[in-house]
Design a protein around this motif. Sequence first.
Motif, short mmCIF file in Angstrom:
data_model
loop_
_atom_site.label_atom_id
_atom_site.label_comp_id
_atom_site.label_asym_id
_atom_site.label_seq_id
_atom_site.Cartn_x
_atom_site.Cartn_y
_atom_site.Cartn_z
N VAL A 18 0.87 -1.18 0.00
CA VAL A 18 0.00 0.00 0.00
C VAL A 18 0.90 1.22 0.00
CG1 VAL A 18 -1.94 -1.12 1.14
CG2 VAL A 18 -0.18 -0.04 2.52
N GLY A 21 -2.37 5.90 -0.13
CA GLY A 21 -3.80 5.65 -0.13
C GLY A 21 -4.26 4.64 -1.16
N GLY A 22 -3.31 4.08 -1.93
CA GLY A 22 -3.65 3.06 -2.92
C GLY A 22 -3.26 1.68 -2.44
N ASN A 23 -3.85 0.67 -3.06
CA ASN A 23 -3.64 -0.72 -2.66
C ASN A 23 -3.30 -1.57 -3.87
OD1 ASN A 23 -3.58 -3.13 -1.27
ND2 ASN A 23 -5.80 -3.34 -1.13
N TYR A 24 -2.08 -2.11 -3.89
CA TYR A 24 -1.60 -3.01 -4.94
C TYR A 24 -1.65 -4.41 -4.36
CZ TYR A 24 1.77 -4.78 -8.48
OH TYR A 24 2.41 -5.47 -9.48
N THR A 25 -2.51 -5.26 -4.91
CA THR A 25 -2.86 -6.53 -4.29
C THR A 25 -1.99 -7.68 -4.80
OG1 THR A 25 -4.49 -7.12 -5.98
CG2 THR A 25 -5.24 -5.72 -4.15
N TYR A 199 -4.25 7.41 -16.86
CA TYR A 199 -3.84 7.93 -15.56
C TYR A 199 -2.58 8.77 -15.73
CZ TYR A 199 -6.89 4.22 -13.83
OH TYR A 199 -7.97 3.41 -13.60
N ASN A 203 -3.38 9.20 -10.79
CA ASN A 203 -4.80 9.52 -10.75
C ASN A 203 -5.36 9.67 -12.16
OD1 ASN A 203 -5.38 9.95 -7.83
ND2 ASN A 203 -3.80 11.52 -8.03
N THR A 257 -6.84 -1.60 -11.08
CA THR A 257 -7.80 -0.67 -10.53
C THR A 257 -7.16 0.70 -10.33
OG1 THR A 257 -7.25 -1.18 -8.23
CG2 THR A 257 -8.94 -2.56 -9.30
N SER A 259 -7.02 2.24 -7.60
CA SER A 259 -6.27 2.13 -6.34
C SER A 259 -4.89 1.54 -6.56
CB SER A 259 -7.06 1.28 -5.34
OG SER A 259 -6.39 1.18 -4.11
N LYS A 262 -2.64 4.13 -8.27
CA LYS A 262 -2.22 5.13 -7.29
C LYS A 262 -1.08 4.59 -6.43
CE LYS A 262 -5.16 7.78 -5.14
NZ LYS A 262 -6.24 8.29 -4.24
N ALA A 263 -1.19 3.34 -6.00
CA ALA A 263 -0.14 2.75 -5.17
C ALA A 263 1.17 2.65 -5.94
CB ALA A 263 -0.58 1.38 -4.67
#
Length: 307
Positions: A18, A21-25, A199, A203, A257, A259, A262-263
């Motif tokens: 993370v 504020g973004g989440n890379y899964t 992006y 963003n 995504t 998110s 962003k990450a």
Amino acid sequence: MPVYNKIYSSYTIKGPFVAGGGNYTESDAAALTLWTRFRASPVDESGTGLTVSYDGTPTTDNELVPSADFNRIGELPVATFNNSANINAKVAGAPQLIFNDSSTDTPFTISAWINRDDLSANRIFSQENVAGGALAIDFKVFNSGGGLGPETLSLHLRDASGNNKQVTEVISNNIPFGEWFHVAVSYGGGGDISKIKFYVNGNPPRQKERNIIYDAVGYTYNDTNSVRPHYIGADFAGDNEFDGRISELCIWRKALTPSAIKAIYHSVAGRYTASSGEVSLPTRVIIREQDNYRGSYPNQLRLYFFL
């Protein structure tokens, strides 16, 4: 004032994280298929074993991207490409870079850090079709006013019959000449141009105009192949090179995504955290490093600091 620490160790996009504020899964990391590091001998560090090489001899260096003030992870390997000298990079044809299942397009995401020296020669990643002589996928950024007009991002897809899908997005973001910025495009596949998302710096861009250049009814799927090379910083034929520097060209076999995008941006840029110190609020609050994780004031408020 707070005391900030920079984090220079263990940088990777091959695992979840993370940032900003973004989440890379984990599923995002598993879909990574190309992670280009532009060293003197370029390499793919995604783990898929793709072969990267240069056309010509670019200047390679290490830089604090996007700047010394906003870099989180230390220097990144950078290559300088040049149109007049025909310098670019290419990835040998491989099944991992085919984005169709012979019936429809399959999802992908492309991202890179770029720093332009010229406002017109700005192709980021291109693939040639199976027959040769035409594009299958082309991602670029250009200035539609010869240096005076707005910036435009473009993704262009073409099938074997010459049917096209292309979306451009004229954006109001200031993309400075001679400075680093991060660009990405995600595509959800299926020939659906509504699933093309652009992006800038983590963003969606401030959009002035989205244009559908082509949306051919007869389009089937982008005609990529595993034989011809795929170009970084050039068009599908290895011409019309990018003028400037590129770092961290990456491709995923999924539409990431917002998110995750962003990450990825914040994993490199503006990744500072407060470790200890004082913050001026209506009352002065002493922040300890453990407060950033558990939260202790007031009512278990979690305090995070990112630039």
